[in-house]
Design a protein around this motif. Structure first.
Motif, mmCIF file in Angstrom:
data_model
loop_
_atom_site.group_PDB
_atom_site.id
_atom_site.type_symbol
_atom_site.label_atom_id
_atom_site.label_comp_id
_atom_site.label_asym_id
_atom_site.label_seq_id
_atom_site.Cartn_x
_atom_site.Cartn_y
_atom_site.Cartn_z
ATOM 1 N N ALA A 39 2.531 -40.730 -23.844
ATOM 2 C CA ALA A 39 1.287 -40.081 -23.438
ATOM 3 C C ALA A 39 1.242 -38.609 -23.852
ATOM 4 O O ALA A 39 0.230 -37.939 -23.656
ATOM 5 C CB ALA A 39 1.117 -40.201 -21.924
ATOM 6 N N GLY A 40 2.354 -38.101 -24.399
ATOM 7 C CA GLY A 40 2.404 -36.706 -24.802
ATOM 8 C C GLY A 40 2.893 -35.770 -23.736
ATOM 9 O O GLY A 40 2.888 -34.538 -23.931
ATOM 10 N N ASP A 41 3.317 -36.316 -22.590
ATOM 11 C CA ASP A 41 3.867 -35.472 -21.532
ATOM 12 C C ASP A 41 5.316 -35.118 -21.851
ATOM 13 O O ASP A 41 6.077 -35.952 -22.356
ATOM 14 C CB ASP A 41 3.799 -36.177 -20.180
ATOM 15 C CG ASP A 41 2.380 -36.222 -19.633
ATOM 16 O OD1 ASP A 41 1.650 -35.227 -19.817
ATOM 17 O OD2 ASP A 41 2.010 -37.236 -19.021
ATOM 18 N N ALA A 42 5.695 -33.892 -21.519
ATOM 19 C CA ALA A 42 7.021 -33.401 -21.874
ATOM 20 C C ALA A 42 7.784 -32.945 -20.638
ATOM 21 O O ALA A 42 7.224 -32.384 -19.703
ATOM 22 C CB ALA A 42 6.913 -32.239 -22.862
ATOM 23 N N VAL A 43 9.087 -33.196 -20.679
ATOM 24 C CA VAL A 43 10.043 -32.619 -19.731
ATOM 25 C C VAL A 43 10.972 -31.727 -20.536
ATOM 26 O O VAL A 43 11.609 -32.182 -21.490
ATOM 27 C CB VAL A 43 10.845 -33.704 -18.995
ATOM 28 C CG1 VAL A 43 11.934 -33.054 -18.126
ATOM 29 C CG2 VAL A 43 9.931 -34.567 -18.131
ATOM 30 N N LEU A 44 11.029 -30.461 -20.153
ATOM 31 C CA LEU A 44 11.874 -29.480 -20.821
ATOM 32 C C LEU A 44 13.160 -29.313 -20.025
ATOM 33 O O LEU A 44 13.134 -29.296 -18.788
ATOM 34 C CB LEU A 44 11.123 -28.151 -20.905
ATOM 35 C CG LEU A 44 11.815 -26.943 -21.541
ATOM 36 C CD1 LEU A 44 12.143 -27.209 -23.011
ATOM 37 C CD2 LEU A 44 10.916 -25.707 -21.420
ATOM 38 N N VAL A 61 8.307 -26.943 -29.007
ATOM 39 C CA VAL A 61 7.735 -27.962 -28.121
ATOM 40 C C VAL A 61 6.271 -28.192 -28.491
ATOM 41 O O VAL A 61 5.804 -29.338 -28.596
ATOM 42 C CB VAL A 61 7.867 -27.546 -26.649
ATOM 43 C CG1 VAL A 61 7.205 -28.588 -25.744
ATOM 44 C CG2 VAL A 61 9.335 -27.373 -26.258
ATOM 45 N N GLY A 62 5.539 -27.103 -28.723
ATOM 46 C CA GLY A 62 4.135 -27.214 -29.088
ATOM 47 C C GLY A 62 3.895 -27.916 -30.406
ATOM 48 O O GLY A 62 2.818 -28.475 -30.640
ATOM 49 N N GLY A 63 4.893 -27.904 -31.290
ATOM 50 C CA GLY A 63 4.761 -28.621 -32.552
ATOM 51 C C GLY A 63 4.911 -30.122 -32.410
ATOM 52 O O GLY A 63 4.548 -30.875 -33.327
ATOM 53 N N VAL A 64 5.436 -30.566 -31.259
ATOM 54 C CA VAL A 64 5.617 -32.000 -31.014
ATOM 55 C C VAL A 64 4.507 -32.548 -30.133
ATOM 56 O O VAL A 64 4.024 -33.668 -30.339
ATOM 57 C CB VAL A 64 7.002 -32.259 -30.368
ATOM 58 C CG1 VAL A 64 7.170 -33.736 -30.008
ATOM 59 C CG2 VAL A 64 8.115 -31.818 -31.318
ATOM 60 N N ARG A 67 0.543 -30.531 -25.255
ATOM 61 C CA ARG A 67 0.532 -30.292 -23.816
ATOM 62 C C ARG A 67 1.704 -29.404 -23.398
ATOM 63 O O ARG A 67 2.806 -29.535 -23.925
ATOM 64 C CB ARG A 67 0.625 -31.624 -23.052
ATOM 65 C CG ARG A 67 -0.511 -32.586 -23.347
ATOM 66 C CD ARG A 67 -0.382 -33.806 -22.453
ATOM 67 N NE ARG A 67 -1.385 -34.818 -22.759
ATOM 68 C CZ ARG A 67 -1.544 -35.946 -22.082
ATOM 69 N NH1 ARG A 67 -0.740 -36.213 -21.052
ATOM 70 N NH2 ARG A 67 -2.484 -36.808 -22.419
ATOM 71 N N SER A 68 1.442 -28.529 -22.441
ATOM 72 C CA SER A 68 2.538 -27.762 -21.865
ATOM 73 C C SER A 68 3.442 -28.700 -21.084
ATOM 74 O O SER A 68 2.980 -29.713 -20.538
ATOM 75 C CB SER A 68 1.996 -26.681 -20.917
ATOM 76 O OG SER A 68 1.218 -25.739 -21.618
ATOM 77 N N PRO A 69 4.738 -28.404 -21.024
ATOM 78 C CA PRO A 69 5.635 -29.286 -20.275
ATOM 79 C C PRO A 69 5.181 -29.475 -18.831
ATOM 80 O O PRO A 69 4.815 -28.514 -18.153
ATOM 81 C CB PRO A 69 6.983 -28.539 -20.336
ATOM 82 C CG PRO A 69 6.903 -27.713 -21.582
ATOM 83 C CD PRO A 69 5.476 -27.289 -21.686
ATOM 84 N N SER A 136 15.189 -39.493 -9.907
ATOM 85 C CA SER A 136 14.687 -39.998 -11.183
ATOM 86 C C SER A 136 13.250 -39.570 -11.375
ATOM 87 O O SER A 136 12.426 -39.657 -10.450
ATOM 88 C CB SER A 136 14.781 -41.532 -11.240
ATOM 89 O OG SER A 136 16.120 -41.959 -11.216
ATOM 90 N N LEU A 137 12.935 -39.107 -12.574
ATOM 91 C CA LEU A 137 11.568 -38.813 -12.975
ATOM 92 C C LEU A 137 11.092 -39.963 -13.850
ATOM 93 O O LEU A 137 11.841 -40.440 -14.708
ATOM 94 C CB LEU A 137 11.514 -37.508 -13.767
ATOM 95 C CG LEU A 137 12.227 -36.294 -13.164
ATOM 96 C CD1 LEU A 137 12.191 -35.131 -14.144
ATOM 97 C CD2 LEU A 137 11.590 -35.902 -11.841
ATOM 98 N N HIS A 138 9.857 -40.412 -13.655
ATOM 99 C CA HIS A 138 9.351 -41.553 -14.416
ATOM 100 C C HIS A 138 8.190 -41.115 -15.289
ATOM 101 O O HIS A 138 7.098 -40.812 -14.796
ATOM 102 C CB HIS A 138 8.948 -42.683 -13.467
ATOM 103 C CG HIS A 138 10.107 -43.245 -12.707
ATOM 104 N ND1 HIS A 138 10.948 -44.198 -13.231
ATOM 105 C CD2 HIS A 138 10.598 -42.954 -11.474
ATOM 106 C CE1 HIS A 138 11.901 -44.490 -12.359
ATOM 107 N NE2 HIS A 138 11.709 -43.739 -11.281
ATOM 108 N N LEU A 139 8.450 -41.057 -16.597
ATOM 109 C CA LEU A 139 7.394 -40.784 -17.560
ATOM 110 C C LEU A 139 6.688 -42.092 -17.895
ATOM 111 O O LEU A 139 6.970 -43.144 -17.312
ATOM 112 C CB LEU A 139 7.991 -40.124 -18.791
ATOM 113 C CG LEU A 139 8.743 -38.806 -18.518
ATOM 114 C CD1 LEU A 139 9.209 -38.178 -19.831
ATOM 115 C CD2 LEU A 139 7.888 -37.835 -17.739
#
Length: 310
Positions: A39-44, A61-64, A67-69, A136-139
């Protein structure tokens, strides 16, 4: 671009799983990572030490993903991993160990005076959400497991494990090709963390400092760290029995089998921790924190100041 080029670079460890690797890996020059789901969501995972370095990280990060993390995970409180927190938007939730938040607030920007560099305009921002056990984080298409693995390098270490991809973001639970440091954590805990990471059998591992590891190299790096801890423990036992201080022991050993690893001044820090853990009657002459051991590290470094290339 590779480690030998001497410039920060992006290394894709698995589809959508990126290491941001920063040579030379010395003081205040750490690695970060991030994952992006379908979905394009990021975890940094972690930030870095200076404004310039953090802006470069966020540009990658922005090149991938545009969306902001959504989430930033601090693997521990040390400034090279947290000084960039303030460059994330307010919409980014920062997660860290309970003691990580306390450490960031307590330390503020003191390290900028201890290790001078062009830090730019830093704003201290501690974690918003703190944990004391695994979560746990679920993307959208995979999980990100935050594993509490300290005290080890520090009192508040978190390893970031991707079970589907079998990738570990180790923070400073792992160093690749340089002396680790566990003064503020635990000698035994650092060893246990390395064993725990081995048990996970990662296909790729990003250490907090040094190049990323893949395949059989992961096991070799972790085995090297276990061997290093055992060397420090053996050196501490023989030196204590001989009546040597940690500094005298470090000077006599001169890095031992790890003399070619950079940041050899950390041996004295690790010996202080070993003396405390192995000998209950030992009274440390100074608090077991990095700033308090700075003069001894300088002495071990032949009187030369400890420098950062940040």
């Amino acid at each position: 671009m590779t480690w030998d080029d001497g410039k920060a670079y992006l290394d894709e460890l698995a589809p959508g799983v990126f290491a941001y690797v920063q040579p030379d890996g010395g003081w205040m020059v750490n690695n970060c990572g991030f994952v992006v789901d379908d979905a394009g969501d990021a975890v940094l995972v972690d930030t870095t030490s200076t404004e310039k370095r953090n802006r470069s990280l966020l540009a990658e990060v922005g090149g991938v993903t545009p969306r902001s993390p959504r989430i930033l995970v601090n693997t521990h409180h040390h400034p090279d991993h947290t000084y960039g927190n303030g460059f994330l938007p307010e919409s980014t939730t920062i997660i860290g160990h309970d003691l990580c938040r306390e450490g960031v607030i307590r330390a503020q920007l003191k390290a900028t005076a201890e290790l001078p560099a062009d830090y730019g305009d830093l704003v201290v921002r501690p974690p918003d959400l703190t944990i004391g056990s695994d979560i746990s984080l679920h993307l959208s298409d995979f999980a990100v497991e935050l594993k509490v693995m300290g005290p080890a390098h520090s009192t508040n270490d978190i390893g970031v494990w991707l079970p589907s991809q079998r990738v570990m973001f180790a923070g400073d639970l792992a160093f690749s090709g340089g002396h680790p440091i566990f003064l503020e954590g635990s000698l035994a805990g650092f060893r246990s963390a390395a064993l725990a990471m081995k048990d996970l059998a990662p296909v790729a591992l990003l250490p907090g400092h040094g190049p990323a590891c893949r395949g059989d190299e992961v096991g070799r790096v972790l085995d090297d760290l276990i061997g290093y801890v055992d060397w420090i423990a053996d050196l501490a036992r023989s030196s204590y029995d001989s009546g040597l201080t940690p500094l005298e022991a470090a000077q006599k050993a001169a890095g031992g089998p790890y003399a070619d690893w950079p940041e050899g001044e950390r041996v004295v820090c690790n010996l202080h921790r070993a003396y405390v853990e192995l000998f209950p009657d030992y009274e440390p002459p100074t608090p077991l924190i990095i700033p308090a051991l700075w003069p001894e590290m300088v002495a071990l470094n032949s009187g030369r100041p400890i420098e950062t290339h940040a």
